[in-house]
Design a protein around this motif. Structure first.
Motif, PDB file in Angstrom:
ATOM      1  N   LEU A   1      31.620  54.337  45.307  1.00 52.26           N
ATOM      2  CA  LEU A   1      32.819  53.829  45.959  1.00 52.26           C
ATOM      3  C   LEU A   1      32.463  53.007  47.193  1.00 52.26           C
ATOM      4  N   GLY A   2      31.462  53.446  47.958  1.00 53.99           N
ATOM      5  CA  GLY A   2      31.044  52.672  49.113  1.00 53.99           C
ATOM      6  C   GLY A   2      30.596  51.278  48.719  1.00 53.99           C
ATOM      7  N   ALA A   3      29.799  51.187  47.645  1.00 56.47           N
ATOM      8  CA  ALA A   3      29.336  49.882  47.180  1.00 56.47           C
ATOM      9  C   ALA A   3      30.505  49.034  46.682  1.00 56.47           C
ATOM     10  N   LEU A   4      31.417  49.649  45.941  1.00 53.63           N
ATOM     11  CA  LEU A   4      32.588  48.929  45.442  1.00 53.63           C
ATOM     12  C   LEU A   4      33.437  48.403  46.596  1.00 53.63           C
ATOM     13  N   THR A   5      33.636  49.228  47.611  1.00 54.10           N
ATOM     14  CA  THR A   5      34.432  48.818  48.766  1.00 54.10           C
ATOM     15  C   THR A   5      33.782  47.639  49.477  1.00 54.10           C
ATOM     16  N   ALA A   6      32.466  47.683  49.610  1.00 50.76           N
ATOM     17  CA  ALA A   6      31.759  46.580  50.257  1.00 50.76           C
ATOM     18  C   ALA A   6      31.909  45.289  49.460  1.00 50.76           C
ATOM     19  N   ARG A   7      31.899  45.388  48.146  1.00 51.21           N
ATOM     20  CA  ARG A   7      32.103  44.183  47.327  1.00 51.21           C
ATOM     21  C   ARG A   7      33.484  43.598  47.570  1.00 51.21           C
ATOM     22  N   MET A   8      34.477  44.456  47.723  1.00 49.56           N
ATOM     23  CA  MET A   8      35.833  43.981  47.995  1.00 49.56           C
ATOM     24  C   MET A   8      35.907  43.338  49.382  1.00 49.56           C
ATOM     25  N   HIS A   9      35.265  43.955  50.359  1.00 43.53           N
ATOM     26  CA  HIS A   9      35.256  43.378  51.712  1.00 43.53           C
ATOM     27  C   HIS A   9      34.517  42.036  51.725  1.00 43.53           C
ATOM     28  N   ARG A  10      33.421  41.973  51.001  1.00 41.77           N
ATOM     29  CA  ARG A  10      32.660  40.719  50.945  1.00 41.77           C
ATOM     30  C   ARG A  10      33.503  39.610  50.328  1.00 41.77           C
ATOM     31  N   HIS A  11      34.240  39.942  49.285  1.00 47.25           N
ATOM     32  CA  HIS A  11      35.110  38.935  48.680  1.00 47.25           C
ATOM     33  C   HIS A  11      36.184  38.479  49.663  1.00 47.25           C
ATOM     34  N   ALA A  12      36.806  39.434  50.319  1.00 45.13           N
ATOM     35  CA  ALA A  12      37.904  39.087  51.243  1.00 45.13           C
ATOM     36  C   ALA A  12      37.412  38.193  52.378  1.00 45.13           C
ATOM     37  N   ARG A  13      36.191  38.427  52.850  1.00 47.29           N
ATOM     38  CA  ARG A  13      35.660  37.623  53.956  1.00 47.29           C
ATOM     39  C   ARG A  13      35.511  36.156  53.559  1.00 47.29           C
ATOM     40  N   GLY A  14      35.170  35.901  52.313  1.00 48.39           N
ATOM     41  CA  GLY A  14      34.924  34.528  51.890  1.00 48.39           C
ATOM     42  C   GLY A  14      36.074  33.888  51.147  1.00 48.39           C
ATOM     43  N   TRP A  15      37.153  34.631  50.949  1.00 49.76           N
ATOM     44  CA  TRP A  15      38.261  34.141  50.127  1.00 49.76           C
ATOM     45  C   TRP A  15      39.218  33.303  50.945  1.00 49.76           C
ATOM     46  N   SER A  16      39.730  32.247  50.335  1.00 49.34           N
ATOM     47  CA  SER A  16      40.780  31.432  50.951  1.00 49.34           C
ATOM     48  C   SER A  16      42.105  31.781  50.289  1.00 49.34           C
ATOM     49  N   PRO A  17      42.952  32.585  50.947  1.00 47.84           N
ATOM     50  CA  PRO A  17      44.222  32.991  50.339  1.00 47.84           C
ATOM     51  C   PRO A  17      45.112  31.789  50.059  1.00 47.84           C
TER      52      PRO A  17
ATOM     53  N   ARG B   1      39.499  40.324  40.546  1.00 48.17           N
ATOM     54  CA  ARG B   1      39.096  40.467  39.149  1.00 48.17           C
ATOM     55  C   ARG B   1      38.333  39.222  38.673  1.00 48.17           C
ATOM     56  N   GLU B   2      38.861  38.041  39.000  1.00 48.28           N
ATOM     57  CA  GLU B   2      38.302  36.813  38.451  1.00 48.28           C
ATOM     58  C   GLU B   2      37.095  36.304  39.227  1.00 48.28           C
ATOM     59  N   GLN B   3      37.029  36.588  40.530  1.00 50.44           N
ATOM     60  CA  GLN B   3      35.968  36.020  41.356  1.00 50.44           C
ATOM     61  C   GLN B   3      34.896  37.032  41.741  1.00 50.44           C
ATOM     62  N   ALA B   4      35.269  38.314  41.825  1.00 52.12           N
ATOM     63  CA  ALA B   4      34.312  39.321  42.276  1.00 52.12           C
ATOM     64  C   ALA B   4      33.962  40.343  41.204  1.00 52.12           C
ATOM     65  N   GLY B   5      34.583  40.242  40.036  1.00 52.18           N
ATOM     66  CA  GLY B   5      34.265  41.154  38.949  1.00 52.18           C
ATOM     67  C   GLY B   5      34.754  42.576  39.158  1.00 52.18           C
ATOM     68  N   ILE B   6      35.737  42.755  40.042  1.00 55.04           N
ATOM     69  CA  ILE B   6      36.336  44.076  40.260  1.00 55.04           C
ATOM     70  C   ILE B   6      37.396  44.303  39.193  1.00 55.04           C
ATOM     71  N   ARG B   7      37.320  45.419  38.501  1.00 52.28           N
ATOM     72  CA  ARG B   7      38.336  45.702  37.477  1.00 52.28           C
ATOM     73  C   ARG B   7      39.655  46.062  38.136  1.00 52.28           C
ATOM     74  N   THR B   8      40.659  45.250  37.918  1.00 49.56           N
ATOM     75  CA  THR B   8      42.010  45.483  38.419  1.00 49.56           C
ATOM     76  C   THR B   8      42.983  45.213  37.283  1.00 49.56           C
ATOM     77  N   PRO B   9      44.167  45.815  37.328  1.00 48.66           N
ATOM     78  CA  PRO B   9      45.114  45.588  36.229  1.00 48.66           C
ATOM     79  C   PRO B   9      45.730  44.196  36.266  1.00 48.66           C
ATOM     80  N   ARG B  10      45.875  43.607  35.108  1.00 50.08           N
ATOM     81  CA  ARG B  10      46.536  42.311  35.009  1.00 50.08           C
ATOM     82  C   ARG B  10      48.050  42.494  35.132  1.00 50.08           C
ATOM     83  N   VAL B  11      48.686  41.495  35.702  1.00 48.62           N
ATOM     84  CA  VAL B  11      50.144  41.491  35.794  1.00 48.62           C
ATOM     85  C   VAL B  11      50.718  40.934  34.493  1.00 48.62           C
TER      86      VAL B  11
END
Length: 333
Positions: A135-151, A82-92
């Motif tokens: 959905l394909g584009a959205l999924t790719a954005r999520m994959h792109r974020h995960a590839r560069g993210w430091s958990p 949500r904060e780094q890739a602009g994907i709408r996800t629910p806040r905790v």
């Protein structure tokens, strides 16, 4: 594999409802109305507080599926998207004291998470092709974020490889114990399992093919509102797996329908607007569709408390055998 306790029957859902009520009280909502929305891997409740006029979503976790650190890891990625890739996800919504995961005490302590209520509805299936391209584009954005993210330190999620899904671990149970399984079905699906294992081994787990994924990106876990990009919910199955597994999950339970090849093509078009998808990867899409399908045969057998499992029943096993014969004969590739 531990039996899915929410499908155990008896008074289990009454006890889980008591847990949900206790969780809302701890969250400072003693008069809130708690309504069961669905039972799948967990029990999900809508929480309406008449005093404040607010609505939220409470997830009560099943026993023995995720550790508390694993749930916190899920929430970390959901927040980062949500904060780094602009994907709408629910806040905790943390409990008083700041806990993002609330463990409700009792004879069977259960972890609970409260989320904000996001507006929107499941995507319409009247004209699904444009939705699959998005959905394909959205999924790719999520994959792109995960590839560069430091958990964060301590990040832990399980894998969706063959061993975890269909092998010795069989996280959702053994496909051999699926509903309506007879000698002929075991033989056909046994050949399918062997073929999948060999093809996935050859495909490999290179960084361009395998990483952190949602693992359940189907319409039920998307919310659309007006012309806004879909919001993504229910990250409970997120973990490490093949990127193409997210495509396979998108056609869960409908893999046999004649429009699926067109939906797959639309998803691929959308994905390629964001990330490359090599031809060699595209050639294995139906391997992942069948991998997911065989896993769902096992899931239906151990999740009879879920409405869709009860609805599909043994007919899903029969349909899987028919698809398996086509796949093994080369007509699905």
């Amino acid at each position: 594999m531990r039996v899915h306790d929410l499908s155990a029957g008896g008074d289990v859902l009454a006890r889980v409802h008591d847990v949900a009520r206790a969780a809302t009280r701890i969250h400072g909502l003693p008069d809130a109305e708690v309504t069961l929305v669905n039972v799948s891997e967990n029990a999900t409740y809508r929480v309406d507080d008449p005093a404040a006029g607010t609505r939220s979503i409470l997830r009560v976790h099943r026993l023995g599926y995720h550790s508390t650190p694993a749930i916190l890891s899920e929430l970390a990625w959901l927040e980062a998207l949500r904060e780094q890739a602009g994907i709408r996800t629910p806040r905790v919504i943390p409990a008083p004291g700041g806990s993002r995961v609330l463990t409700v005490p009792g004879p069977e302590p259960r972890d609970c998470v409260m989320f904000e209520f996001l507006p929107g509805a499941e995507p319409s299936q009247d004209d699904p092709v444009p939705g699959f391209e998005r959905l394909g584009a959205l999924t790719a954005r999520m994959h792109r974020h995960a590839r560069g993210w430091s958990p964060p330190e301590g990040f832990t999620r399980f894998h969706w490889d063959h061993e975890a899904a269909l092998g010795a671990e069989s996280r959702w149970g053994r496909w051999q114990d699926g509903l309506g399984m007879d000698t002929e079905a075991r033989a056909v699906l046994g050949r399918l399992d062997k073929e999948l294992r060999e093809r996935l081994h050859r495909f490999g787990r290179g960084p361009g093919r395998y990483g952190l994924i949602h693992a359940d990106l189907r319409a039920a876990n998307l919310l659309v509102e007006d012309e806004n990009p879909p919001a993504v919910i229910d990250f409970d199955d997120c973990g490490f797996g093949w990127h193409l597994y997210d495509l396979a999950a998108a056609v869960s339970f409908v893999e046999h329908r004649p429009e699926v090849p067109e939906l797959v093509d639309a998803w691929v078009r959308g994905y390629r607007t964001v990330l490359d998808l090599p031809a060699g990867d595209e050639a294995e899409i139906w391997t992942f569709v069948m991998f997911r399908r065989l896993l769902l045969v096992a899931w239906i057998g151990t999740h009879t408390g879920a409405d869709i499992a009860a609805e599909l029943g043994s007919g899903y096993t029969e349909g899987t055998c028919e698809l398996a014969e086509r796949y093994l004969g080369g007509s699905l590739r």
